[in-house]
Design a protein around this motif. Sequence first.
Motif: not given
Length: 603
Positions: A19-39
């Motif tokens: 069981q898994v779902e998607l929870r929206e955390i942000a809405k931006l105006p353009d296509v999302i191409t990458d999501i990163q977090q430095p360690r």
Amino acid sequence: MRAVLGLVMAVVASAQTPQVELREIAKLPDVITDIQQPRGDARLFVMERVGRIRVIEGGALLAEPFLDISARVASGGERGLLGLAFPPGFATKQYFYVNYTDRQGDTTIARYRVTQSPNRADPASEAVLLKIQQPFANHNGGQIRFGPDGYLYIGMGDGGSAGDPQNNAQNPRSLLGKLLRYDSESDLSQFRIPADNPFANNPLYEPAIWALGLRNPWRFSFDRETGDQWIADVGQNRAEEINFQPAGRGGQNYGWNPTEGLQCFLPGCNLAAYTLPVIEYGRSEGCSASGGFVYRGSDLPALKGQYLYGDYCTGTIWGLRRDGDRWVNQTLLRVSEGVTTFGEDSSGEIYVGTGAGSVYRLAAPPSAAGPSVLSAVNAASFAPGLVAGSIGTVFVTGVIDQDGIAAAPSVPLPAALGGVAVTVNGRAAPLYAVARTASGEQINFQVPFEAAGAERASIVVRRGTVATAAFEAPLVAAQPGVFSADGTNAIVVRVDGNRLVTAAEPLIAGELVYFYATGLGAVTNPPATGAASPRDPSAVAAITPRVTVGGVPADVLFAGLAPDFVGLFQINIRMPAGAPSGNAALAVETGGAASPTRNVPVR
């Protein structure tokens, strides 16, 4: 008993979709191409195709961009700001790398520095380190990522158009259609070639090539636990593919354009000459693969070790895992927006970006947050519902806190394993096994004979002092299911020598065989709940089931509880004449209910 117990566990291990779902955390105006977090960083950095990097901090999207280079970026279609990579030690270094298509449409790898404000980078600090000419507007690749070895990997598409008309992916002197590997950190003035690159000393190849034969690698990643590399490669018209590269082993040729997926794209290609994908999917399931990550977080223990990936056209998200020598793929969920990219935070949790600008986090549904029973099914057919005296499975969440399988050592079956117990209508259910695997938590048990006659089963699972709420499941008189090790092929045993039937030695007319099933209903001479079934006289099914092979009825010589086992049925048949050759469908019918079919090889 252990052989059958292993069978029962193998059958249900991949049956339940976590069981898994998607929870929206942000809405931006353009296509999302990458999501990163430095360690070690609490911020999430999100890239928009148009040329902006945004910051999500403390659950909120900051108003000002971290970086805006939209004036330098050709954006639209497969062009734009496509990749972001933070080097090891970013907290001290305070610089990062991006991959974008410039105003001429060529790939640009550049480094930028952070200003004195930690949430702002300096657009004027750009240092261009690599440019690669793009002959067409599509297939730019775009992913950049530091590997466990500290080197920078760059995914490059074949340059575009259709069918790789310039043969870039197979050209060892072209950087297109490749995975590249550079040392970007030992000399900040230039990229260097690592000495252990697979083609570093081969004059026929560009020394930066790590792997070749890629069409458009849209997202690759490294398993943070093993270092293995995963590459999603977008197909032409037939198949999308997922490639697996063991840690530290470069030099693979993934086959484009002689191959597409698991088949030849060019007539007469030699498939054995290439590294083929571990899985492919066709146009009925999607049209553009978006690669993700192997899940190593803690919020969704059922997904641990699974490679998560998606599709842009259908919005489907899958989980892929290795099970011995085979790969098991399961659909996790679908989103109405196209999946463009995935992200992984410092704790191993996974994020999804879409073509509509949404950023989601994968999470457990609220209903799955506490200890609970998710479903109760026939252990062989996976159909909802239970049959008194037969083997059932409950899938649970929040009950079993350790990975692995706790199995009953002998019969009679125990009422508790690993501190876990199950009751059905208030009666203890004898347990075959308690397990937490990559597919989730599950318990295999015998439905007490005493439950017969009731219309519903009220199931409660306990672990120590913690109990789930009662889960209601239907109780039916019969619900046949045939056991299979892979969900497709029945496990059939030859009476002569007790040998497993295989495709190399298919069944013939008149042969005596038996197979295992469950859910055949009431029996004569029933044993006590949890006790071994008797040998003489046997516990025979009250209603003799009808068995067909390829639609042809077979003579049923015995149908009843397998001697010395608990809740497991054995059906002995004589193979009928006239059964179709090849993979014939084996089916069992009894009491007005029919099993799902399983294949058996027939000569």
